[in-house]
Write a protein that holds these residues in place. Structure first.
Motif, PDB file in Angstrom:
ATOM      1  N   VAL A  26      46.068  44.596  38.386  1.00  0.00           N
ATOM      2  CA  VAL A  26      44.771  44.041  38.158  1.00  0.00           C
ATOM      3  C   VAL A  26      43.820  45.043  37.489  1.00  0.00           C
ATOM      4  O   VAL A  26      44.226  46.216  37.380  1.00  0.00           O
ATOM      5  CB  VAL A  26      43.918  43.735  39.376  1.00  0.00           C
ATOM      6  N   ASP A  77      42.854  35.629  35.562  1.00  0.00           N
ATOM      7  CA  ASP A  77      43.167  35.904  36.995  1.00  0.00           C
ATOM      8  C   ASP A  77      43.276  37.376  37.603  1.00  0.00           C
ATOM      9  O   ASP A  77      43.238  37.429  38.854  1.00  0.00           O
ATOM     10  CB  ASP A  77      44.000  34.908  37.517  1.00  0.00           C
ATOM     11  N   LYS A  78      43.496  38.346  36.754  1.00  0.00           N
ATOM     12  CA  LYS A  78      43.917  39.401  37.042  1.00  0.00           C
ATOM     13  C   LYS A  78      42.795  40.588  37.015  1.00  0.00           C
ATOM     14  O   LYS A  78      42.867  41.679  36.976  1.00  0.00           O
ATOM     15  CB  LYS A  78      45.157  39.927  36.514  1.00  0.00           C
ATOM     16  N   LEU A  79      41.609  40.028  36.558  1.00  0.00           N
ATOM     17  CA  LEU A  79      40.289  40.689  36.262  1.00  0.00           C
ATOM     18  C   LEU A  79      39.547  40.552  37.366  1.00  0.00           C
ATOM     19  O   LEU A  79      38.974  39.538  37.653  1.00  0.00           O
ATOM     20  CB  LEU A  79      39.549  40.426  34.892  1.00  0.00           C
ATOM     21  N   VAL A  80      39.032  41.681  37.939  1.00  0.00           N
ATOM     22  CA  VAL A  80      38.206  41.832  38.946  1.00  0.00           C
ATOM     23  C   VAL A  80      36.908  42.291  38.565  1.00  0.00           C
ATOM     24  O   VAL A  80      36.801  43.410  37.979  1.00  0.00           O
ATOM     25  CB  VAL A  80      38.751  42.517  40.161  1.00  0.00           C
ATOM     26  N   LYS A  81      35.614  41.475  38.736  1.00  0.00           N
ATOM     27  CA  LYS A  81      34.498  41.828  38.317  1.00  0.00           C
ATOM     28  C   LYS A  81      33.803  42.070  39.416  1.00  0.00           C
ATOM     29  O   LYS A  81      33.497  41.511  40.402  1.00  0.00           O
ATOM     30  CB  LYS A  81      34.009  40.748  37.515  1.00  0.00           C
ATOM     31  N   VAL A  82      33.027  43.408  39.214  1.00  0.00           N
ATOM     32  CA  VAL A  82      32.294  43.784  40.372  1.00  0.00           C
ATOM     33  C   VAL A  82      30.893  44.213  40.161  1.00  0.00           C
ATOM     34  O   VAL A  82      29.937  44.695  40.955  1.00  0.00           O
ATOM     35  CB  VAL A  82      32.874  45.310  40.914  1.00  0.00           C
ATOM     36  N   PHE A  88      48.263  46.012  45.256  1.00  0.00           N
ATOM     37  CA  PHE A  88      48.008  45.809  43.915  1.00  0.00           C
ATOM     38  C   PHE A  88      47.974  47.387  43.052  1.00  0.00           C
ATOM     39  O   PHE A  88      47.825  48.449  43.694  1.00  0.00           O
ATOM     40  CB  PHE A  88      46.693  45.451  43.552  1.00  0.00           C
TER      41      PHE A  88
END
Lengths: 275, 325
Positions: free
Chosen positions: B34, B55-60, B79
């Motif tokens: 990810v 779907d594999k990008l996590v935005k914080v 992950f």
């Protein structure tokens, strides 16, 4: 286990954590005494975690963000069979794995913590993983109230809400004291529950020393589907020892011989009430 | 329609964009990869990753401390997170990197984008030329600075396939696809001899500076000097054996880094030589440790910090002269 059996356990936990702090001549006495009832309820009633399933994907995760209160965690983990209690004789000694803040070298500990403001973000990562994997384990983390001045916590509060992490429960050990005095004199936190609510968490308060009340709250999570849960647990720093209660000097104070004897006698007197 | 324009893979030479493609390729191969973004993906190149793997990008959000500790949590559950922000902002998350990632041996691969001088005209807030001073002293952390796109792709693969924390310095600007040779294979902890035409000057480059070092080597050769050029993408672990071999064969060394000349490559070289008792004069190319990076076109900055190939020739000659060669 009945509520009274849990209460008796708490007294024994207090006796033991004082014993090992006294032997090591180091430790975070006040905070360990304030959070030990919460850990008691978590490990003996709530968490699906044991020496047998630790490392299994389905286990519940507990991450202690206020890592300095590790002595409470050590005695609870020892009681649950994660390691022999005699290991704690080495607390804080050179080359011992039982150092003054949690590390994964100790069986049962999920993550190294101790620098404040890390545990909630790590827990968000774990809870987000569960959502991505479709796993149904739950994630619990314990925060200090003084710790909440670390801004990273508020970044994590936002992210947990953004991703709707209702598998995440944070508990604040709200004892109102930190190393050098009252939390409200250092960095005013109130109205705390309202702040968490405004950040999108579902918030409840409880007496953090009342094992029945804490059990009820922890069994009720998530309080709202789609929201992370927050329990503001009202506690007393140094709880259980008359001369340590509500005195910030015991944040990492170690009792002298006389104080130690008095503390153990006070706890023995409490035990006697249950006989 | 894509939210951000996607440069074509076979047209762009910018390492940041090729990184986006390379990471997207790897994520096609490793389903547990990810990427974690603190709202710079359209600059860092992660928008290309997002294009292929939304779907594999996590935005914080703009929350770098959060980005690193959340990545640690993601890695705990299997992950392989590649958090990416400007290298300069590692100054904001150093404690999270130290404790949540490195101390806990979490399988997190940090991508520091826009390293060094090649950040455009942003000024000192966004330029990173001091950070190796800490990054190279964090236990368990591997630190790698690739110098061309082929090397960068191999470094990303190595990071994905090697358990444990990595920090990878990625430059923004255009670089050659392969500066080293068609058979080159990046190995963690190993440097590579790029050219070897004699024993007068040893040039040691890392990252982008391989390009400058190659040009300088040709200029030195045309002046009649024998030159060996060693490239060290792996800063931690560092190839002390290759350095010792060079030190035993050349008269002077010049280090080239897209970083200040304290705490980074020069310090690694100087420490290693001193530790081994190898006495050899060393000249330095890099920025000033006592200066906040100025703004300006990169060519102005390279001239200001005396980091051009002509400066390398000058420093090599001065170092030889001081040594009486």
């Amino acid at each position: 286990m009945t509520d009274d059996e849990l209460r008796i356990k708490s007294i024994h936990y207090r006796k033991r954590l004082l014993k090992y702090i006294k032997k090591a001549n180091a430790g975070h006495t006040g905070g360990s005494l304030s959070c030990v009832d919460i850990l008691n309820v978590l490990y003996n009633r709530i968490l699906n975690v044991s020496p047998g399933n630790f490392g299994e994907p389905y286990r519940d995760r507990y991450i202690q963000s206020k890592g300095h209160s590790v002595e409470a965690l050590y005695v609870v983990l020892a009681d649950r069979g994660f390691f022999a209690e005699s290991e704690l004789e080495t607390l804080c000694r050179h080359r011992s794995h039982y150092v003054g803040h949690p590390t994964r070298k100790v069986n049962g500990i999920e993550q190294n913590t101790g620098a404040l403001g890390h545990g909630l973000a790590f827990s968000v990562g774990v809870a987000l993983s569960a959502k991505k994997d479709g796993a149904d384990y739950k994630v619990y983390t314990l925060l200090g109230d003084g710790e909440l001045a670390e801004g990273s916590n508020w970044e994590s509060l936002l992210t947990a809400t953004h991703y709707g992490l209702d598998n995440l429960t944070a508990i604040v050990d709200r004892n109102n004291l930190q190393l050098t005095g009252r939390t409200e004199d250092m960095c005013n936190l109130e109205p705390l529950a309202e702040k968490f609510t405004a950040f999108g968490w579902s918030v409840r308060g409880a007496d953090g020393h009342d094992v029945a009340a804490m059990t009820d709250e922890l069994r009720s999570v998530p309080f709202d589907l789609g929201k992370p849960s927050m329990i503001v647990a009202k506690t007393i720093k140094g709880k259980g020892i008359s001369f340590m209660e509500n005195d910030h000097k015991w944040h990492h104070g170690v009792p002298d011989d006389e104080q130690y004897e008095q503390a153990q006698q006070e706890l023995d007197a409490l035990l006697a009430e249950y006989e | 329609m894509a939210q951000f324009s996607i440069p074509k893979r076979d047209e762009t030479k910018e390492m940041r964009y090729q990184m986006g493609y390379a990471l997207a390729d790897l994520a096609g191969e490793y389903e547990n990869i990810v990427a974690v973004d603190a709202d710079l993906r359209s600059s860092s190149g992660l928008h290309i990753f997002e294009h292929y793997h939304p779907d594999k990008l996590v935005k914080v959000g703009i929350a770098e401390q959060n980005m690193i500790s959340i990545s640690a949590g993601l890695s705990q559950e299997g992950f392989i997170p590649f958090p990416c922000t400007f290298d300069a902002f590692c100054r904001r998350f150093m404690d999270q990197l130290y404790i949540s990632v490195a101390y806990s041996k979490c399988n997190v691969k940090v991508l520091g984008a826009y390293v060094g001088l090649f950040t455009g005209k942003a000024g000192a807030t966004h330029q990173s030329d001091k950070e190796l001073g800490l990054l190279l002293r964090i236990p368990n952390l591997r630190v790698v600075e690739p110098g061309c796109n082929e090397e960068m792709r191999q470094v990303l693969r190595t990071a994905a396939e090697t358990v444990g924390p990595f920090y990878i310095r990625i430059v923004r600007c255009q670089v050659e696809d392969n500066e080293i040779g068609p058979d080159y294979r990046f190995k963690l902890g190993k440097g590579v001899t790029v050219t070897d035409s004699g024993s007068d000057v040893g040039l040691i480059s890392t990252g982008y500076m391989i390009k400058t070092a190659k040009i300088a080597a040709e200029k030195l050769k045309s002046k009649g000097f024998g030159v060996r050029l060693d490239h060290h993408p792996s800063l931690k672990p560092f190839d002390a054996d290759l350095l010792a071999d060079m030190a035993s064969k050349v008269s002077v060394i010049v280090t080239l880094e897209n970083h200040c000349v304290s705490g980074g490559l020069f310090s690694l070289v100087a420490e290693s030589l001193a530790r081994e008792g190898l006495q050899i004069p060393v000249g330095t190319i890099g920025t000033d440790p006592e200066d906040f990076i100025h703004t300006g076109h990169v060519n102005d900055l390279l001239a200001h910090y005396q980091m051009t190939s002509d400066d390398v020739v000058k420093v090599a000659e001065q170092t030889m002269s001081k040594a009486g060669i």
